[in-house]
Motif scaffolding. Structure first.
Motif, PDB file in Angstrom:
ATOM      1  N   PHE A 270     -61.858 -24.548 -37.141  1.00  0.00           N
ATOM      2  CA  PHE A 270     -61.775 -24.188 -35.712  1.00  0.00           C
ATOM      3  C   PHE A 270     -63.111 -24.536 -35.061  1.00  0.00           C
ATOM      4  N   GLN A 271     -63.145 -24.454 -33.764  1.00  0.00           N
ATOM      5  CA  GLN A 271     -64.407 -24.629 -33.047  1.00  0.00           C
ATOM      6  C   GLN A 271     -65.223 -23.353 -33.158  1.00  0.00           C
ATOM      7  N   THR A 273     -67.548 -20.387 -31.956  1.00  0.00           N
ATOM      8  CA  THR A 273     -67.767 -19.765 -30.647  1.00  0.00           C
ATOM      9  C   THR A 273     -69.231 -19.983 -30.258  1.00  0.00           C
ATOM     10  N   GLN A 276     -71.488 -17.819 -32.317  1.00  0.00           N
ATOM     11  CA  GLN A 276     -71.670 -18.310 -33.689  1.00  0.00           C
ATOM     12  C   GLN A 276     -72.675 -19.458 -33.725  1.00  0.00           C
ATOM     13  N   VAL A 301     -66.277  -6.346 -36.325  1.00  0.00           N
ATOM     14  CA  VAL A 301     -65.212  -6.773 -37.228  1.00  0.00           C
ATOM     15  C   VAL A 301     -64.459  -7.934 -36.591  1.00  0.00           C
ATOM     16  N   GLY A 302     -64.243  -8.982 -37.346  1.00  0.00           N
ATOM     17  CA  GLY A 302     -63.460 -10.099 -36.839  1.00  0.00           C
ATOM     18  C   GLY A 302     -64.215 -11.069 -35.959  1.00  0.00           C
ATOM     19  N   SER A 303     -65.513 -10.865 -35.822  1.00  0.00           N
ATOM     20  CA  SER A 303     -66.285 -11.735 -34.928  1.00  0.00           C
ATOM     21  C   SER A 303     -66.606 -13.071 -35.596  1.00  0.00           C
ATOM     22  N   GLY A 304     -66.338 -13.165 -36.886  1.00  0.00           N
ATOM     23  CA  GLY A 304     -66.526 -14.452 -37.564  1.00  0.00           C
ATOM     24  C   GLY A 304     -67.884 -14.633 -38.208  1.00  0.00           C
ATOM     25  N   LYS A 305     -68.282 -13.646 -38.973  1.00  0.00           N
ATOM     26  CA  LYS A 305     -69.575 -13.742 -39.655  1.00  0.00           C
ATOM     27  C   LYS A 305     -69.492 -14.657 -40.882  1.00  0.00           C
ATOM     28  N   THR A 306     -68.298 -14.670 -41.507  1.00  0.00           N
ATOM     29  CA  THR A 306     -68.159 -15.417 -42.755  1.00  0.00           C
ATOM     30  C   THR A 306     -68.534 -16.887 -42.597  1.00  0.00           C
ATOM     31  N   PRO A 452     -63.719 -14.671 -31.499  1.00  0.00           N
ATOM     32  CA  PRO A 452     -63.038 -15.968 -31.411  1.00  0.00           C
ATOM     33  C   PRO A 452     -61.919 -15.883 -30.383  1.00  0.00           C
ATOM     34  N   ARG A 455     -57.532 -13.830 -29.300  1.00  0.00           N
ATOM     35  CA  ARG A 455     -57.200 -12.508 -29.845  1.00  0.00           C
ATOM     36  C   ARG A 455     -56.650 -11.643 -28.720  1.00  0.00           C
TER      37      ARG A 455
HETATM   38  P1  ADP Z   1     -65.988 -10.779 -39.863  1.00  0.00           P
HETATM   39  O1  ADP Z   1     -67.091 -10.959 -38.896  1.00  0.00           O
HETATM   40  O2  ADP Z   1     -65.270  -9.496 -39.684  1.00  0.00           O
HETATM   41  O3  ADP Z   1     -66.413 -11.034 -41.283  1.00  0.00           O
HETATM   42  P2  ADP Z   1     -64.420 -13.086 -40.340  1.00  0.00           P
HETATM   43  O4  ADP Z   1     -65.525 -14.006 -40.636  1.00  0.00           O
HETATM   44  O5  ADP Z   1     -63.630 -12.548 -41.472  1.00  0.00           O
HETATM   45  O6  ADP Z   1     -64.940 -11.897 -39.463  1.00  0.00           O
HETATM   46  O7  ADP Z   1     -63.480 -13.786 -39.287  1.00  0.00           O
HETATM   47  C1  ADP Z   1     -62.307 -13.155 -38.823  1.00  0.00           C
HETATM   48  C2  ADP Z   1     -61.204 -14.166 -38.595  1.00  0.00           C
HETATM   49  O8  ADP Z   1     -61.522 -15.004 -37.498  1.00  0.00           O
HETATM   50  C3  ADP Z   1     -61.031 -15.066 -39.770  1.00  0.00           C
HETATM   51  O9  ADP Z   1     -59.650 -15.239 -39.967  1.00  0.00           O
HETATM   52  C4  ADP Z   1     -61.670 -16.373 -39.349  1.00  0.00           C
HETATM   53  O10 ADP Z   1     -61.072 -17.485 -39.937  1.00  0.00           O
HETATM   54  C5  ADP Z   1     -61.447 -16.381 -37.854  1.00  0.00           C
HETATM   55  N1  ADP Z   1     -62.479 -17.078 -37.090  1.00  0.00           N
HETATM   56  C6  ADP Z   1     -63.814 -17.004 -37.268  1.00  0.00           C
HETATM   57  N2  ADP Z   1     -64.461 -17.766 -36.369  1.00  0.00           N
HETATM   58  C7  ADP Z   1     -63.520 -18.330 -35.596  1.00  0.00           C
HETATM   59  C8  ADP Z   1     -63.563 -19.217 -34.472  1.00  0.00           C
HETATM   60  N3  ADP Z   1     -64.703 -19.671 -33.986  1.00  0.00           N
HETATM   61  N4  ADP Z   1     -62.392 -19.587 -33.927  1.00  0.00           N
HETATM   62  C9  ADP Z   1     -61.225 -19.126 -34.413  1.00  0.00           C
HETATM   63  N5  ADP Z   1     -61.108 -18.297 -35.470  1.00  0.00           N
HETATM   64  C10 ADP Z   1     -62.244 -17.895 -36.051  1.00  0.00           C
END
Ligand code: ADP
Ligand code: MG
Length: 700
Positions: A270-271, A273, A276, A301-306, A452, A455
């Protein structure tokens, strides 16, 4: 007298104290020296700066103060209806004073034709203004001067009160002491800072905080004393950070190469944010400069830290280093492993998982590949810090959910490499900025403050138990639509027994209501293997409703679950509710959270429910949490003692905290050793604090 000997003088030597009161002061308020007393600050002030004329007084006023002469005083009635009545007047009118209690103390004081200062709450009775149980004092010149002040109110204790040291008594001691501080309080700031920031001297601040001349001076004094607390804290933390940066030089990751570029161009699903991207840039800069990175990555939570962690890892790989991710639980480590493996599926980068349940044979192979440098990314739990785990060249350690790991554990990771690795700490528990700056004042902070796209916000409602039938109906509808549901019960240590019983009963109730659906249950008393099995069944969509405790709080990712019902929601803290709610809303479907409580809940609990219903912003929730609970209850702050402020309040003085941090930064830039003659006072105070609070330097 030198500074030191004045401030450290035993309190028993203050006029009006003596040995007996000194013991009570020490026992109840921890006041042992002059300095302790001066630092016992009022918690509020009563404004008595104005004397009213009697004709200005009306019964709607809260409290009034005036001067007048007693015209007449008499005791009327007998036994229970006995009371003391006094008529008092000035040139504009008269008022009646009345006492039902303490008559034998007050009556002899009320000499006719003598002027008194009266303070109390006016009421109206039979068309006449009347004040019950006023404070009354001879209107001597000295008393008038004192009465016209903003009067401070102090905390005190029962034993002290019985020794005439109520708030007024404490104030009297403060006045005696303040009268003696004649150039005895050392200045702790430089003249430059005092001038530039318009601060009054520390000595004046102590005088004015206990005996303010007026509102403006009180404001100045409060500001000055808060300034000192926050400034020196920040200075100390920044110093520790500076020392560490100097002591440990970091690996220089100045290349962005194939691993990163290939992933970025060909496999990023994905792109990124904006947030990020920004955070990634901060991390890249950190790791590229030769400093050792210590960065806290906050993101809801869900902000895309991974993905941010992964891309940081790829930079480390491009520079020839190994990396690891450490998570606090096996479930979380598994999840990271799964996510990374999936993201890296089409690359040739290998990831391994090491936890308590990794088989010995696998373990051996992992150890070997780590030591010869073949393995580049290791994901795991505490198992990572066991002694036999040795890296070839660990360059970056990512730590998830920082607060679950102790300081000692983190430093153990450091020792794994040839030098200290860069450290990226990720947390999904948003910590208010002010608190983060204080608690992790020696870490750099990055924030992902944007979710992201695409949502749908989770819809949250608060329902009373009477609505259970409707809630059950809603559960049914969700499942019929193909979704899954969490039902969460609180389990706390103190009432564990009852709580488990409620959980079991809840499970039975749901079973009875939904005979057509398969249910699962997870809780902390289960064997890990069984728990895992239950989680897997739910993740695979085999079970439709998962009855659970907070064991599901972190990391569980089942996008198909769109409804969370939280039973006895009033028993959870705000951060915990927020964390739990983060388990839903992970897929494309609209998600819901229902907070169930009794009709009768405390006002704090109601605020918690209202906050959850109003917002999904983790930082806003964390700010409210901080306000409700105070900093003392926040994660990890109790032990450190770092938030033991005497006058500053971290939940209210955020701006000042920020401001003083800037000044501390500037100071260290221009005078890193704090060695200029101008800054001697600062160095002195800093050394004093270091001696008094040595643990400050060791919090992270
Ligand atoms: P957390 O910050 O809670 O660890 P995650 O890294 O698990 O969040 O990301 C949550 C979900 O959002 C995952 O399914 C991930 O693939 C998705 N995600 C992360 N970054 C983006 C993005 N820039 N655009 C779309 N989806 C994203
Ligand atoms: Mg995560």
């Amino acid at each position: 007298m030198t500074f030191d000997s004045f401030l450290t003088t035993d309190i028993k030597f203050l006029k009006g104290v003596g040995p007996e009161r000194a013991t009570a002061l020490a026992n109840e308020l921890n006041i042992r020296t002059f300095s302790d007393l001066l630092n016992h600050f009022p918690f509020r002030y009563v404004d008595r700066t104005k004397f009213y004329k009697i004709k200005e007084i009306n019964p709607d006023m809260p409290f009034v103060q005036f001067k007048g002469k007693i015209v007449n005083a008499e005791i009327v009635g007998a036994d229970k209806s006995k009371r003391l009545l006094a008529e008092i007047n000035d040139e504009t009118g008269n008022v009646e004073l009345i006492w039902f209690k303490g008559i034998k103390w007050v009556a002899p004081k009320l000499k006719p034709n003598t002027e008194f200062i009266v303070f109390g709450k006016p009421t109206s009775f039979n068309g006449k203004i009347n004040i019950a149980h006023p404070e009354i004092e001879l209107a001597s010149e000295e008393n008038i001067l004192i009465a016209k002040k903003l009067q401070p109110i102090y905390n005190t204790g029962e034993k002290l009160k019985s020794r005439w040291l109520d708030s007024k008594g404490i104030w009297k001691l403060q006045r005696t002491l303040v009268a003696q501080i004649n150039k005895n309080i050392p200045e702790t700031l430089s003249q430059e800072i005092l001038k530039k920031h318009n601060l009054i001297s520390r000595e004046d601040a102590y005088k004015q905080i206990h005996l303010p001349d007026n509102h403006e001076m009180l404001k100045q004094a409060t500001l000055r004393l808060k300034f000192d607390e926050l400034f020196f804290l920040q200075l100390r933390l920044l110093q520790v950070k500076g020392i560490r940066k100097k002591t440990y030089s970091g690996f220089i990751f100045d290349k962005v190469g194939n691993y990163f570029n290939d992933f970025y161009n060909n496999h990023l699903p994905f792109q990124l944010t904006g947030a990020q991207k920004r955070v990634l840039k901060e991390i890249r800069q950190d790791m590229g400069t030769g400093k050792q990175m210590n960065r806290l990555l906050q993101g809801d939570v869900g902000s895309g830290k991974t993905i941010v962690a992964l891309m940081s890892i790829l930079i480390a790989l491009d520079n020839g280093f190994q990396t690891c991710i450490m998570a606090p639980t096996e479930i979380l480590a598994n999840q990271h492993f799964k996510n990374l493996s999936k993201l890296l599926e089409k690359t040739n980068i290998s990831v391994e998982l090491l936890t308590g349940s990794t088989k010995q044979s696998e373990r051996n192979s992992i150890h070997e590949k780590l030591q010869n440098g073949e393995l580049k990314i290791l994901v795991g739990t505490h198992a990572l810090i066991e002694d036999e785990v040795q890296f070839f060249n660990l360059g970056l350690a990512v730590i998830d959910e920082q607060h679950k790991f102790g300081v000692a554990q983190r430093s153990k990771l450091w020792k794994k490499g040839i030098s200290v690795p860069h450290v990226l700490v990720m947390t999904a528990t948003p910590i208010p900025r002010t608190l983060a700056m204080t608690l992790y004042g020696d870490l750099d902070i990055s924030v992902i403050d944007e979710l992201p796209p695409g949502r749908t916000p989770i819809k949250t409602v608060h329902r009373y138990y009477a609505k259970h039938p409707q809630v059950f109906q809603f559960i049914k509808e969700q499942i019929q639509k193909g979704q899954q549901v969490y039902v969460v019960y609180p389990i706390i240590e103190e009432s564990k027994h009852m709580d488990y019983k409620n959980l079991e009963e809840g499970f039975e109730l749901i079973k009875k209501n939904f005979p057509e659906f398969k249910l699962g249950m997870v809780h902390g008393r289960m064997k890990p293997k069984l728990k895992d099995e239950q989680m897997k069944l739910f993740a695979a969509g085999e079970t439709k409703i998962l009855v659970a405790t907070t064991v599901i709080e972190v990391g569980v990712d089942v996008p198909n679950a769109t409804l969370m019902v939280i039973e006895s929601a009033e028993r959870f803290g705000l951060s915990q509710l927020h964390q739990l709610r983060g388990r839903v809303g992970r897929g494309a479907e609209e998600s819901f959270c229902i907070l169930m409580t009794d009709y009768k809940i405390s006002s704090d609990a109601r605020t918690r429910m209202e906050t959850m219903v109003r917002t999904t912003d983790g930082f806003e929730i964390a700010e409210t949490d901080l306000r409700l609970r105070g900093p003392g209850d926040m994660t990890g702050t109790q032990q450190s003692g770092i938030l033991d402020f005497k006058i500053a309040d971290i939940s209210k003085d955020a701006q000042l905290l920020q401001y003083t941090r800037g000044i501390a930064e500037e100071l260290l830039k221009t005078d890193p050793e704090i060695s200029s003659s101008e800054n001697v006072p600062i160095l002195f105070e800093l050394n004093r604090i270091k001696k008094a609070k040595p643990y400050w330097g060791r919090i992270s």
